[in-house]
Design a protein around this motif. Structure first.
Motif, PDB file in Angstrom:
ATOM      1  N   ASN A   7       5.519   2.046  20.273  1.00 37.95           N
ATOM      2  CA  ASN A   7       4.255   1.326  20.103  1.00 37.95           C
ATOM      3  C   ASN A   7       4.363  -0.121  20.586  1.00 37.95           C
ATOM      4  OD1 ASN A   7       3.020   3.588  19.024  1.00 37.95           O
ATOM      5  ND2 ASN A   7       3.371   2.988  16.896  1.00 37.95           N
ATOM      6  N   LYS A   8       5.503  -0.733  20.335  1.00 33.61           N
ATOM      7  CA  LYS A   8       5.730  -2.103  20.818  1.00 33.61           C
ATOM      8  C   LYS A   8       5.815  -2.129  22.339  1.00 33.61           C
ATOM      9  CE  LYS A   8       8.566  -6.216  19.989  1.00 33.61           C
ATOM     10  NZ  LYS A   8       8.548  -6.655  21.405  1.00 33.61           N
ATOM     11  N   GLY A  52       1.834   7.318   8.749  1.00 34.27           N
ATOM     12  CA  GLY A  52       1.876   6.019   8.082  1.00 34.27           C
ATOM     13  C   GLY A  52       3.259   5.414   7.957  1.00 34.27           C
ATOM     14  N   LYS A  53       4.282   6.132   8.437  1.00 37.95           N
ATOM     15  CA  LYS A  53       5.650   5.630   8.302  1.00 37.95           C
ATOM     16  C   LYS A  53       5.901   4.368   9.129  1.00 37.95           C
ATOM     17  CE  LYS A  53       7.735  10.117   7.228  1.00 37.95           C
ATOM     18  NZ  LYS A  53       8.716  11.153   7.669  1.00 37.95           N
ATOM     19  N   VAL A  54       5.022   4.107  10.102  1.00 36.60           N
ATOM     20  CA  VAL A  54       5.184   2.903  10.925  1.00 36.60           C
ATOM     21  C   VAL A  54       5.016   1.628  10.098  1.00 36.60           C
ATOM     22  CG1 VAL A  54       4.524   4.005  13.096  1.00 36.60           C
ATOM     23  CG2 VAL A  54       2.744   3.054  11.606  1.00 36.60           C
ATOM     24  N   LEU A  55       4.418   1.750   8.907  1.00 37.56           N
ATOM     25  CA  LEU A  55       4.232   0.589   8.033  1.00 37.56           C
ATOM     26  C   LEU A  55       5.348   0.429   7.005  1.00 37.56           C
ATOM     27  CD1 LEU A  55       0.409   0.806   7.223  1.00 37.56           C
ATOM     28  CD2 LEU A  55       1.545  -0.668   8.894  1.00 37.56           C
ATOM     29  N   GLU A  56       6.187   1.431   6.882  1.00 40.19           N
ATOM     30  CA  GLU A  56       7.218   1.423   5.857  1.00 40.19           C
ATOM     31  C   GLU A  56       8.515   0.793   6.368  1.00 40.19           C
ATOM     32  OE1 GLU A  56       7.646   5.505   4.736  1.00 40.19           O
ATOM     33  OE2 GLU A  56       5.564   5.697   4.062  1.00 40.19           O
ATOM     34  N   SER A  57       9.343   0.387   5.443  1.00 34.74           N
ATOM     35  CA  SER A  57      10.665  -0.128   5.812  1.00 34.74           C
ATOM     36  C   SER A  57      11.464   0.993   6.456  1.00 34.74           C
ATOM     37  CB  SER A  57      11.404  -0.646   4.570  1.00 34.74           C
ATOM     38  OG  SER A  57      10.689  -1.705   3.977  1.00 34.74           O
ATOM     39  N   VAL A  84       8.051   3.292  16.378  1.00 36.90           N
ATOM     40  CA  VAL A  84       7.803   1.849  16.240  1.00 36.90           C
ATOM     41  C   VAL A  84       8.162   1.135  17.538  1.00 36.90           C
ATOM     42  CG1 VAL A  84       8.556  -0.248  15.053  1.00 36.90           C
ATOM     43  CG2 VAL A  84       8.040   1.815  13.733  1.00 36.90           C
ATOM     44  N   LEU A 131       1.050   6.977  14.720  1.00 34.10           N
ATOM     45  CA  LEU A 131       1.051   6.396  13.371  1.00 34.10           C
ATOM     46  C   LEU A 131       2.039   7.100  12.458  1.00 34.10           C
ATOM     47  CD1 LEU A 131      -2.749   5.672  12.826  1.00 34.10           C
ATOM     48  CD2 LEU A 131      -0.935   4.082  13.494  1.00 34.10           C
ATOM     49  N   THR A 187      10.998   7.696  13.291  1.00 35.39           N
ATOM     50  CA  THR A 187      10.115   6.567  12.987  1.00 35.39           C
ATOM     51  C   THR A 187      10.531   5.332  13.770  1.00 35.39           C
ATOM     52  OG1 THR A 187       9.701   7.423  10.765  1.00 35.39           O
ATOM     53  CG2 THR A 187       9.198   5.104  11.154  1.00 35.39           C
TER      54      THR A 187
END
Length: 213
Positions: A187-188, A167-172, A184, A164, A180
């Protein structure tokens, strides 16, 4: 990144298995003497790793990213009596620190340290593994996965830490934020690869469990 309050985290920790005395000392010395002690798995995540390892009861474990040896000792608790844990790290300065605690444990003769680049070391390992823990440089997570997937026995688990990434996985994504971007993509990869089934748990900074079919 905190997903729940400090009070709830304390409650969870206080109602989970106690941290072994040796690991308490290892944690304390890491925080006193070693840079970036936040990298330590710590009491709660350590007990999670221990429990998973005991459920798997692996003969062979691979760890990518030893740091001071805390997570290796946690996973060693689930090893079969004649099992082996191979742990890889590139930091030469920590080898003796790790070894001292390994040898104080019940598992010292089962833990094999490898110093160097994991991308070079993994292909040289002749063993197939039942449990793999990835907690090293994020830029190479996908590369590690591709190297170990064929060395993972059917039904074996890959545990991936920091997925996670605060939380940077949610940011642009920023152009220069290589770590990051790598997380990402990783995780994909875990979600899409049909050789495994994956669940991502919000434990500390994110812990993924991937089981080989």
């Amino acid at each position: 990144m905190h997903f729940i309050s400090d009070q709830l985290e304390d409650y969870i920790e206080n109602h989970s298995e106690n941290e072994p005395e040796l690991l308490q000392r290892l944690s304390r010395e890491t925080h006193q003497k070693i840079l970036q002690p936040r990298m330590l798995s710590g009491h709660y995540q350590g007990r999670v790793l221990s429990m998973i390892s005991k459920l798997v009861n692996p003969k062979y474990i691979l760890e990518i990213g030893t740091y001071t040896g805390y997570s290796a000792l946690c996973m060693a608790e689930g090893l079969q009596k004649n099992g082996e844990l191979h742990t890889i790290d590139s930091n030469e300065e920590l080898v003796d620190f790790q070894r001292r605690y390994f040898d104080e444990s019940f598992f010292g003769n089962l833990i094999h340290q490898h110093l160097g680049n994991a991308l070079d070391i993994i292909p040289q390992l002749k063993t197939n593994f039942d449990l793999v823990f990835i907690d090293a440089d994020k830029e190479n997570y996908s590369n590690y996965f591709h190297l170990i997937i064929d060395k993972l026995n059917p039904g074996g688990l890959i545990l991936s830490d920091n997925v996670l990434w605060s939380g940077k996985v949610l940011e642009s994504l920023k152009k220069d934020d290589i770590a990051t971007k790598a997380i990402v993509a990783y995780n994909k990869l875990l979600k899409d690869d049909d050789r495994i089934e994956t669940i991502l748990l919000p434990i500390r900074d994110g812990l993924t469990i991937s089981r080989k079919k």
